[in-house]
Design an enzyme around this catalytic site. Structure first.
Site, short mmCIF file in Angstrom:
data_model
loop_
_atom_site.label_atom_id
_atom_site.label_comp_id
_atom_site.label_asym_id
_atom_site.label_seq_id
_atom_site.Cartn_x
_atom_site.Cartn_y
_atom_site.Cartn_z
CE1 TYR B 55 8.54 0.99 26.99
CE2 TYR B 55 8.40 3.18 27.93
CZ TYR B 55 7.92 1.89 27.82
OH TYR B 55 6.82 1.51 28.54
CG ASP B 57 9.08 5.91 30.98
OD1 ASP B 57 8.83 6.85 30.20
OD2 ASP B 57 8.25 5.46 31.77
CD1 TRP B 422 1.25 0.98 22.33
CD2 TRP B 422 1.72 -1.21 22.19
NE1 TRP B 422 2.17 0.68 23.31
CE2 TRP B 422 2.47 -0.64 23.26
CE3 TRP B 422 1.87 -2.58 21.92
CZ2 TRP B 422 3.35 -1.40 24.04
CZ3 TRP B 422 2.74 -3.33 22.71
CH2 TRP B 422 3.47 -2.74 23.75
#
Lengths: 70, 494
Positions: B55, B57, B422
């Site tokens: 990703y 960030d 997750w």
């Protein structure tokens, strides 16, 4: 893998055909042999570093600016 | 706890150097970098087939978070795979920029600081039992982490200021920590972050989030960093008496220690004693040795961790850095900088040495100086290329990452909308059948298989060569193809 000690001639261009890969050029005799080999290794390392780094160090360093992360 | 889940999140520095013209700004370069990711997952924040997360960030830093691992070598392999994935994206970005008339070089650096002192992190996650006493985190773990830089720091040339000349320090991150323990990250940068998102059963586990570490290039340094931290946590969890090293001021201590390579800088404990980083590390190492002697090794690298930990402490205590200068980042890099400085007649303020400091962290396998040192036998490795290559595509085999990887790869092959994180696994058209997998140690879940079976059709798993042959980055390659035309799917539950 990836750990062959390279033995490149230092600052000078010289070709030593037939020299065994690891033996390299004959080292000077006596206690200097080791330190001589070390200097050659270092010079060869410096050459290699010069070949991969951009030549304008200051520009490279100053140009590396990021925003902060976490 | 017998098994522990680990993870590490790495933020990379990104720069583009234009050929004959100005390079792109980091945020523009980041857009190029993540173009294949967005094409693949319609987002710049995705979980990928190896179970990890990729990703952009805060501050447009490209970031890679390893899948959950329960084995140190799996963790290091997954983290190193992240470097290879970023490098692949970097090469593709460079080509795309060139095609757009913006020739130049993309640099991805796995370090923690730029030339102006902006810092970005390397965050570790450790699953710990909820029963762990918070008090012991501040009396034992915090002093361990404050002093851990002498065994696992990445090293750094600190530029000259009005007060001090340029000098070499243990840590990249030490000067950028602002609090000991807290729940905030970007605002206050605590050493231990307690924001409690365990990504697991919250009644049993807590996730310890450690943001004080430097990013490591060296696999052996990573082994001692994660391995020693795990051992200290195990001793805490076992209720082992470990003494009280609680520091009066952890933040001033971490900086003080970083800037004194002699290891003799003293810091005050809350009890009023003056101790050095060597004192704290040596005491915990001795406890760890006894603990292992009494309870046995809980994995097959424990001896290696203890050995390297011991040599690192000794190297600092004696000043004989040759004990670790092929295995610990700060010492590997310092040897290089010292030797280049001496041979070329440069002082530590020289731009060329700063450039070498940065270039050590360049993840490019040919250009990066750490990799160059490995090729020349000046730095050691732990894992072979084949293992790293596998970690690009395969989740670690012993955790929930297996379930996530299978679910998202299968959903893609079926061509159905899905979301994962997750814990959660959801097909967009079947939101009520979403599956939560709270146990990070499971490697299969029948509910997931039932859910995927509703999609009909059969999947064939592609072999590594078939995945390499796909045009997308290897990390994003499709794992399955569907061998049968879609059967009419079962209607979703309403």
């Amino acid at each position: 893998m990836a750990t062959q000690p390279q033995r490149r001639p230092g600052q000078t261009e010289q070709d030593t055909p037939g020299a065994p890969g690891d033996g390299g050029a004959p080292a000077p005799a006596g206690g200097n042999a080791q330190s001589q080999a070390r200097v050659e290794e270092l010079d060869s390392l410096l050459d290699e570093i010069d070949s991969v780094l951009e030549s304008n160090a200051e520009e490279f360093v100053k140009g590396f600016v990021q925003k902060g992360g976490q | 706890m017998e098994r522990r889940v680990f993870g590490v999140e790495t933020e990379f520095g990104l720069a583009h150097h234009g050929q004959g013209r100005r390079g792109l700004a980091p945020d523009e370069a980041a857009r190029y970098l993540f173009r294949p990711v967005i094409d693949w997952g319609r987002s710049s924040n995705v979980f990928i087939p190896n179970g990890s997360r990729l990703y952009l960030d805060v501050g447009s830093h490209p970031e890679y978070a390893t899948a959950e691992c329960d084995d140190l070598l799996d963790l290091i392999a997954s983290d190193r795979a992240g470097e290879l994935i970023m490098h692949d994206l970097g090469q593709r970005a460079e080509a795309a920029m060139g095609a757009d008339g913006l020739p130049g070089s993309v640099y991805l650096l796995k370090n923690n600081i730029d030339s102006q002192g902006n810092s970005y992190g390397s965050h570790e996650n450790y699953l710990i039992p909820r029963t762990t006493h918070f008090r012991r985190l501040s009396t034992v773990l915090l002093p361990f982490l404050v002093t851990r830089q002498i065994i696992a720091g990445a090293g750094r040339i600190v530029p000259a200021t009005e007060d001090a000349p340029a000098h070499y320090a243990f840590s990249q991150r030490a000067d950028h920590m602002w609090e000991g323990i807290s729940s905030a990250t970007t605002r206050s940068r605590p050493i231990i972050n307690t924001r409690d998102e365990p990504h697991a059963d919250a009644s049993v586990h807590r996730r310890l989030h450690v943001i004080v570490g430097d990013s490591n290039m060296s696999e052996t340094t990573q082994l001692v960093r994660f391995g020693a931290t795990d051992l200290v946590l195990r001793m805490i969890e076992a209720g082992q008496p470990l003494g009280d090293h609680e520091l009066e001021n952890p933040i001033s201590a971490i900086r003080h220690i970083s800037h004194d390579l002699s290891g003799r800088a003293t810091v005050r404990t809350r009890e009023g004693k003056r101790v050095t980083a060597v004192d704290v590390q040596a005491a915990l190492l001795e406890k760890a040795r006894r603990f292992v002697a009494r309870h046995g090794a809980h994995h097959d690298r424990v001896e290696q961790v203890l050995d390297l930990w011991g040599r690192a402490v000794e190297a600092v205590a004696t000043g004989d850095h040759s004990l670790i200068d092929r295995e610990i980042d700060w010492a590997i890099k310092k040897r290089l900088i010292d030797e280049v400085a001496a041979r070329s007649g440069l002082d530590l303020g020289a731009p060329r040495l700063d450039q070498i400091d940065f270039a050590y962290h360049d993840i490019h396998p040919e250009r990066g100086l750490f990799h160059l040192l490995v090729r020349r036998g000046r730095a050691e490795r732990l894992l072979d290329d084949a293992r790293l290559r596998r970690a690009i595509t395969d989740p670690p085999a012993t955790t929930r990452a297996v379930v996530r990887g299978r679910f998202l790869s299968a959903a893609r092959a079926h061509g159905v909308g899905h979301t994962v994180d997750w814990v959660h696994h959801k097909l967009v058209d079947r939101p009520l059948e979403a599956v939560m997998v709270k146990d990070p140690f499971v490697t299969e879940d029948p509910r997931i298989e039932t859910l995927l079976a509703r999609l009909g059709g059969e999947l064939l798993e592609l072999n590594p060569a078939e995945r390499e042959a796909q045009s997308v980055p290897l990390a994003l390659s499709e794992r399955y193809v569907r061998t049968q035309p879609a059967a009419p799917p079962e209607p979703p539950l309403v």
